[in-house]
Design an enzyme around this catalytic site. Structure first.
Site, short mmCIF file in Angstrom:
data_model
loop_
_atom_site.label_atom_id
_atom_site.label_comp_id
_atom_site.label_asym_id
_atom_site.label_seq_id
_atom_site.Cartn_x
_atom_site.Cartn_y
_atom_site.Cartn_z
CG ASP A 64 -0.29 -0.54 2.61
OD1 ASP A 64 0.89 -0.42 2.54
OD2 ASP A 64 -1.07 -0.79 3.20
CG ASP A 133 -8.65 -1.68 11.68
OD1 ASP A 133 -7.90 -2.31 11.27
OD2 ASP A 133 -9.11 -0.72 11.05
CG HIS A 135 -5.60 -2.55 8.71
ND1 HIS A 135 -5.95 -1.21 8.99
CD2 HIS A 135 -4.68 -2.72 8.96
CE1 HIS A 135 -4.52 -0.79 9.38
NE2 HIS A 135 -3.72 -1.73 9.54
CD GLU A 140 -8.56 0.75 7.72
OE1 GLU A 140 -8.60 -0.35 8.54
OE2 GLU A 140 -7.82 1.76 7.93
P1 PGA Z 1 2.15 -2.10 12.48
O1 PGA Z 1 1.07 -2.21 11.62
O2 PGA Z 1 3.20 -3.33 11.94
O3 PGA Z 1 2.75 -0.94 12.68
O4 PGA Z 1 1.57 -2.50 13.83
C1 PGA Z 1 0.43 -3.37 11.28
C2 PGA Z 1 -0.66 -2.89 10.01
O5 PGA Z 1 -1.33 -1.85 10.37
O6 PGA Z 1 -0.98 -3.54 9.20
#
Ligand code: PGA
Length: 257
Positions: A64, A133, A135, A140
């Site tokens: 992304d 959350d 994702h 999302e």
């Molecule tokens: P993080 O984020 O590795 O910074 O915990 C993971 C994500 O949002 O997919």
């Protein structure tokens, strides 16, 4: 089902992930790695770097990119990946593709990214973190399980979680380009990593809950080849933790991660 491996810490998970990647790549002529950003994949990148393998021919696709940051912004995922993956791993920067968030051509960016992945022969191993959350990528809750690369709006939760990389939450973009859940599902092997108690609920829902667009990480249940690497804290809400430990402790030698 996914193979779930509960490890002592993020460093141990990084070593297992690096090992899974390198063993697969050893059998492939032109390997393609799906790279992720955030804190989660950092131990994997470190382990890959210290393994000393020649990765200069590996093609990489990012999951992304933010929409709305000026080109070259240090928190753009292009810049983050250049810093955290390309340089330490000795990857060829020309072989790293990131969704193109240029405003003028945003409408066609998803389609072009999908075509580039297809032209490269698809992703061999996709690294994934998971958001609090649920994702994966920036898909999302509510994202179609069949979605392809497109523009998404970030949840307030995700922007709060990522505000640590910016001066304030107001600077975290509201939009992103992300591979879809359908895109991620097409990768030949998925490695999902999660560390810390704040990921425990999302991990349990993704691994053991119903498959649902409400928990995008539950897409892994539709994939035939998935490794989930979690520390004790992130594993703390798994109902079947004992079974995962039993299976891993008695894993046949010929079965690969
Ligand atoms: P993080 O984020 O590795 O910074 O915990 C993971 C994500 O949002 O997919």
């Amino acid at each position: 089902m996914a193979e779930v491996v509960i490890v002592t810490d993020a460093e141990a998970a990084g070593r297992l992930a690096a090992d899974a990647i390198l063993r697969r790549f050893a059998r492939i002529d032109q390997p393609v790695l799906g790279v992720a950003t955030g804190s989660t994949p950092l131990t994997t990148y470190r382990a890959l770097a210290s393994a000393g393998a020649d990765l200069s021919g590996v093609r990489c696709f990012a999951l992304d990119e933010y929409v709305g940051l000026p080109e070259g912004h240090p928190e753009s995922y292009r810049a983050v990946l250049d810093r955290e993956a390309v340089e330490p791993l000795g990857l060829d920067p020309a072989l790293l593709a990131v969704p193109d968030a240029s405003p003028a051509t945003l409408a066609s960016a998803g389609e072009r990214y999908e075509a580039a992945i297809t032209a490269a022969g698809g992703v061999d191993v996709q690294l994934l973190g998971i958001g609090t959350d649920g994702h994966i990528g920036f898909n999302e809750p509510g994202s179609s399980l069949a979605s392809r690369t497109r523009v998404k709006t970030l949840t307030t939760q995700t922007r709060e979680d990522n505000a640590r990389f910016f001066d304030s939450i107001d600077q975290v973009p509201l939009h992103c380009l992300t591979q879809g859940l359908g895109t991620i599902r097409d990768a030949r092997h998925l490695v999902l990593l999660a560390f810390g108690a704040n990921k425990a609920a999302a991990v349990a829902a993704a691994v053991e809950g119903p498959v649902s667009s409400g928990v995008p990480g539950s897409l892994i249940q539709l994939h035939p080849s998935v490794t989930v690497l979690v520390d004790e804290a992130a594993a703390s809400e798994l109902q079947h933790a004992d079974y995962y430990r039993l299976a891993y402790a008695n894993k046949p030698e010929w079965q690969e991660l």
